[in-house]
Design a protein around this motif. Structure first.
Motif, PDB file in Angstrom:
ATOM      1  N   HIS A  76      49.495  45.874  44.333  1.00 17.64           N
ATOM      2  CA  HIS A  76      50.465  46.567  43.488  1.00 17.64           C
ATOM      3  C   HIS A  76      51.545  45.634  42.958  1.00 17.64           C
ATOM      4  O   HIS A  76      52.510  46.079  42.347  1.00 17.64           O
ATOM      5  N   GLU A  77      51.387  44.320  43.199  1.00 20.69           N
ATOM      6  CA  GLU A  77      52.303  43.324  42.652  1.00 20.69           C
ATOM      7  C   GLU A  77      51.828  42.902  41.266  1.00 20.69           C
ATOM      8  O   GLU A  77      50.628  42.902  40.969  1.00 20.69           O
ATOM      9  N   ALA A  78      52.787  42.506  40.406  1.00 17.89           N
ATOM     10  CA  ALA A  78      52.478  42.200  39.011  1.00 17.89           C
ATOM     11  C   ALA A  78      51.355  41.183  38.829  1.00 17.89           C
ATOM     12  O   ALA A  78      50.481  41.386  37.965  1.00 17.89           O
ATOM     13  N   ALA A  83      43.815  42.018  37.361  1.00 15.92           N
ATOM     14  CA  ALA A  83      42.859  43.123  37.267  1.00 15.92           C
ATOM     15  C   ALA A  83      42.702  43.576  35.819  1.00 15.92           C
ATOM     16  O   ALA A  83      41.599  43.909  35.368  1.00 15.92           O
ATOM     17  N   GLU A  84      43.797  43.592  35.070  1.00 10.41           N
ATOM     18  CA  GLU A  84      43.738  43.939  33.653  1.00 10.41           C
ATOM     19  C   GLU A  84      42.910  42.921  32.875  1.00 10.41           C
ATOM     20  O   GLU A  84      42.108  43.294  32.012  1.00 10.41           O
ATOM     21  N   LEU A  85      43.079  41.652  33.181  1.00 10.73           N
ATOM     22  CA  LEU A  85      42.293  40.616  32.503  1.00 10.73           C
ATOM     23  C   LEU A  85      40.807  40.768  32.827  1.00 10.73           C
ATOM     24  O   LEU A  85      39.954  40.608  31.939  1.00 10.73           O
ATOM     25  N   GLU A  86      40.496  41.079  34.076  1.00  8.54           N
ATOM     26  CA  GLU A  86      39.091  41.265  34.446  1.00  8.54           C
ATOM     27  C   GLU A  86      38.476  42.444  33.685  1.00  8.54           C
ATOM     28  O   GLU A  86      37.325  42.379  33.246  1.00  8.54           O
ATOM     29  N   ALA A  87      39.235  43.521  33.540  1.00 10.72           N
ATOM     30  CA  ALA A  87      38.728  44.684  32.804  1.00 10.72           C
ATOM     31  C   ALA A  87      38.526  44.342  31.332  1.00 10.72           C
ATOM     32  O   ALA A  87      37.501  44.687  30.731  1.00 10.72           O
ATOM     33  N   ALA A  88      39.487  43.645  30.737  1.00 10.09           N
ATOM     34  CA  ALA A  88      39.388  43.287  29.321  1.00 10.09           C
ATOM     35  C   ALA A  88      38.286  42.277  29.066  1.00 10.09           C
ATOM     36  O   ALA A  88      37.678  42.251  27.988  1.00 10.09           O
ATOM     37  N   ALA A  89      37.997  41.425  30.054  1.00  9.59           N
ATOM     38  CA  ALA A  89      36.994  40.369  29.882  1.00  9.59           C
ATOM     39  C   ALA A  89      35.594  40.923  29.700  1.00  9.59           C
ATOM     40  O   ALA A  89      34.716  40.222  29.180  1.00  9.59           O
ATOM     41  N   GLN A 143      32.854  37.945  57.272  1.00 10.80           N
ATOM     42  CA  GLN A 143      33.013  37.879  55.825  1.00 10.80           C
ATOM     43  C   GLN A 143      32.683  39.216  55.193  1.00 10.80           C
ATOM     44  O   GLN A 143      33.357  39.672  54.276  1.00 10.80           O
ATOM     45  N   THR A 144      31.627  39.870  55.703  1.00  8.49           N
ATOM     46  CA  THR A 144      31.256  41.182  55.167  1.00  8.49           C
ATOM     47  C   THR A 144      32.345  42.206  55.442  1.00  8.49           C
ATOM     48  O   THR A 144      32.634  43.066  54.596  1.00  8.49           O
ATOM     49  N   SER A 145      32.974  42.118  56.608  1.00  7.27           N
ATOM     50  CA  SER A 145      34.051  43.065  56.900  1.00  7.27           C
ATOM     51  C   SER A 145      35.212  42.853  55.938  1.00  7.27           C
ATOM     52  O   SER A 145      35.840  43.824  55.484  1.00  7.27           O
ATOM     53  N   ARG A 146      35.513  41.595  55.617  1.00 11.38           N
ATOM     54  CA  ARG A 146      36.586  41.319  54.661  1.00 11.38           C
ATOM     55  C   ARG A 146      36.193  41.805  53.264  1.00 11.38           C
ATOM     56  O   ARG A 146      37.018  42.363  52.525  1.00 11.38           O
ATOM     57  N   ASP A 147      34.939  41.567  52.877  1.00  9.89           N
ATOM     58  CA  ASP A 147      34.478  42.034  51.567  1.00  9.89           C
ATOM     59  C   ASP A 147      34.557  43.553  51.472  1.00  9.89           C
ATOM     60  O   ASP A 147      34.953  44.113  50.443  1.00  9.89           O
ATOM     61  N   LEU A 148      34.160  44.222  52.544  1.00  9.21           N
ATOM     62  CA  LEU A 148      34.211  45.687  52.552  1.00  9.21           C
ATOM     63  C   LEU A 148      35.634  46.157  52.315  1.00  9.21           C
ATOM     64  O   LEU A 148      35.885  47.008  51.446  1.00  9.21           O
ATOM     65  N   GLY A 149      36.583  45.620  53.086  1.00 13.34           N
ATOM     66  CA  GLY A 149      37.975  46.017  52.904  1.00 13.34           C
ATOM     67  C   GLY A 149      38.492  45.653  51.537  1.00 13.34           C
ATOM     68  O   GLY A 149      39.138  46.468  50.871  1.00 13.34           O
ATOM     69  N   ARG A 150      38.196  44.439  51.096  1.00 12.93           N
ATOM     70  CA  ARG A 150      38.717  43.962  49.813  1.00 12.93           C
ATOM     71  C   ARG A 150      38.256  44.834  48.649  1.00 12.93           C
ATOM     72  O   ARG A 150      39.070  45.326  47.866  1.00 12.93           O
ATOM     73  N   PHE A 151      36.945  45.011  48.518  1.00 13.99           N
ATOM     74  CA  PHE A 151      36.432  45.681  47.322  1.00 13.99           C
ATOM     75  C   PHE A 151      36.691  47.187  47.340  1.00 13.99           C
ATOM     76  O   PHE A 151      36.881  47.794  46.275  1.00 13.99           O
ATOM     77  N   LEU A 152      36.725  47.780  48.514  1.00 15.07           N
ATOM     78  CA  LEU A 152      37.095  49.193  48.563  1.00 15.07           C
ATOM     79  C   LEU A 152      38.553  49.385  48.171  1.00 15.07           C
ATOM     80  O   LEU A 152      38.891  50.321  47.438  1.00 15.07           O
ATOM     81  N   LEU A 153      39.426  48.494  48.633  1.00 12.21           N
ATOM     82  CA  LEU A 153      40.837  48.605  48.266  1.00 12.21           C
ATOM     83  C   LEU A 153      41.045  48.338  46.776  1.00 12.21           C
ATOM     84  O   LEU A 153      41.839  49.025  46.129  1.00 12.21           O
ATOM     85  N   GLU A 154      40.343  47.336  46.231  1.00 13.08           N
ATOM     86  CA  GLU A 154      40.481  47.059  44.799  1.00 13.08           C
ATOM     87  C   GLU A 154      40.004  48.243  43.970  1.00 13.08           C
ATOM     88  O   GLU A 154      40.630  48.618  42.967  1.00 13.08           O
ATOM     89  N   GLY A 155      38.891  48.839  44.370  1.00  7.62           N
ATOM     90  CA  GLY A 155      38.406  50.016  43.651  1.00  7.62           C
ATOM     91  C   GLY A 155      39.371  51.179  43.752  1.00  7.62           C
ATOM     92  O   GLY A 155      39.613  51.886  42.772  1.00  7.62           O
ATOM     93  N   ALA A 173      42.608  50.950  44.203  1.00  9.41           N
ATOM     94  CA  ALA A 173      43.797  50.640  43.412  1.00  9.41           C
ATOM     95  C   ALA A 173      43.575  50.889  41.931  1.00  9.41           C
ATOM     96  O   ALA A 173      44.506  51.245  41.202  1.00  9.41           O
ATOM     97  N   ARG A 174      42.335  50.734  41.468  1.00  9.55           N
ATOM     98  CA  ARG A 174      42.035  50.914  40.048  1.00  9.55           C
ATOM     99  C   ARG A 174      41.492  52.303  39.737  1.00  9.55           C
ATOM    100  O   ARG A 174      41.171  52.611  38.590  1.00  9.55           O
ATOM    101  N   GLY A 175      41.359  53.113  40.767  1.00  9.02           N
ATOM    102  CA  GLY A 175      40.804  54.449  40.566  1.00  9.02           C
ATOM    103  C   GLY A 175      41.752  55.369  39.815  1.00  9.02           C
ATOM    104  O   GLY A 175      42.902  55.033  39.550  1.00  9.02           O
ATOM    105  N   ALA A 176      41.243  56.548  39.482  1.00  9.03           N
ATOM    106  CA  ALA A 176      42.022  57.492  38.683  1.00  9.03           C
ATOM    107  C   ALA A 176      42.089  58.848  39.365  1.00  9.03           C
ATOM    108  O   ALA A 176      41.599  59.849  38.850  1.00  9.03           O
TER     109      ALA A 176
END
Length: 211
Positions: free
Chosen positions: A106-108, A114-120, A159-171, A173-176
């Motif tokens: 939630h930091e700038a 994340a905005e750049l990744e979506a626009a890319a 590594q898989t545990s970190r990936d699980l946490g990371r990508f679920l949190l990113e999703g 954060a970008r959810g609606a």
């Protein structure tokens, strides 16, 4: 004067001005989006004329490339700060890492990236210039930085545990979500924590959901 022929010198004043431009770009990418934040808007936010900004960045491509590097540096700084703060006594390191990363999202700098990744997805120029930063962050995040926060090992299971946490949190954060947002997010984050702990085989947690 052609800014491409006479590039801005690396004087202290010039470096401060460039940093002001890049901070403005990062903030606007996060607030209004990549496409809406055109060069004129960025120049205005940096309190510069369009001509003055062209002295430092002659093209949109030059500005974008520098902004990506700036945003990545700011993300790395925030990550290092988070990694330097150990969990409180009695707090599980993996849960601490999840809370820390959720806060970072939630930091700038993280919102802007994340905005750049979506626009890319539909912008070849941006996609090409973003690729190296994405790769560098992916390696750093699932390796040293996030590992330091989570205090976990480097084998595939951790590594898989970190990936699980990371990508679920990113999703997340970008959810609606449109209703009961705090309650639904809190429940989902709790399940993410339990799933990561199960994957790390910590404690006696065997269920993702408790009645």
């Amino acid at each position: 004067m052609d800014a491409r022929t006479y590039p801005a010198k690396a004087t202290p004043k010039s470096l401060r001005t460039r940093a002001r431009i890049l901070d403005a770009a990062m903030r606007l990418f996060a607030e209004v989006g990549y496409h809406a934040a055109n060069n004129a808007m960025i120049a205005d936010a940096a309190k510069l004329t369009r001509g003055a900004m062209l002295y430092h960045f002659a093209t949109r491509e030059e500005l974008v490339e520098a902004a990506i590097a700036h945003i990545e540096l700011e993300r790395a700084k925030l990550f290092e700060q988070a990694a330097s703060q150990p969990p409180a006594p009695g707090v599980d390191a993996a849960e601490h890492a999840i809370d820390a990363y959720w806060s970072l999202l939630h930091e700038a700098p993280f919102i802007a990236f994340a905005e750049l990744e979506a626009a890319a997805r539909t912008d070849p120029m941006l996609r090409e210039r973003l690729a190296d930063a994405q790769s560098a962050f992916d390696h750093a995040q699932v390796g040293a930085r996030f590992g330091a926060i989570a205090q976990a090992g480097a084998d595939p299971r951790f590594q898989t545990s970190r990936d699980l946490g990371r990508f679920l949190l990113e999703g997340l954060a970008r959810g609606a979500m449109t209703y009961d947002v705090p309650e639904r997010r809190e429940r989902l984050i709790e399940v993410v924590k339990r799933a990561v702990r199960m994957l790390n085989r910590k404690g006696d947690i065997q269920e993702l959901w408790t009645d």
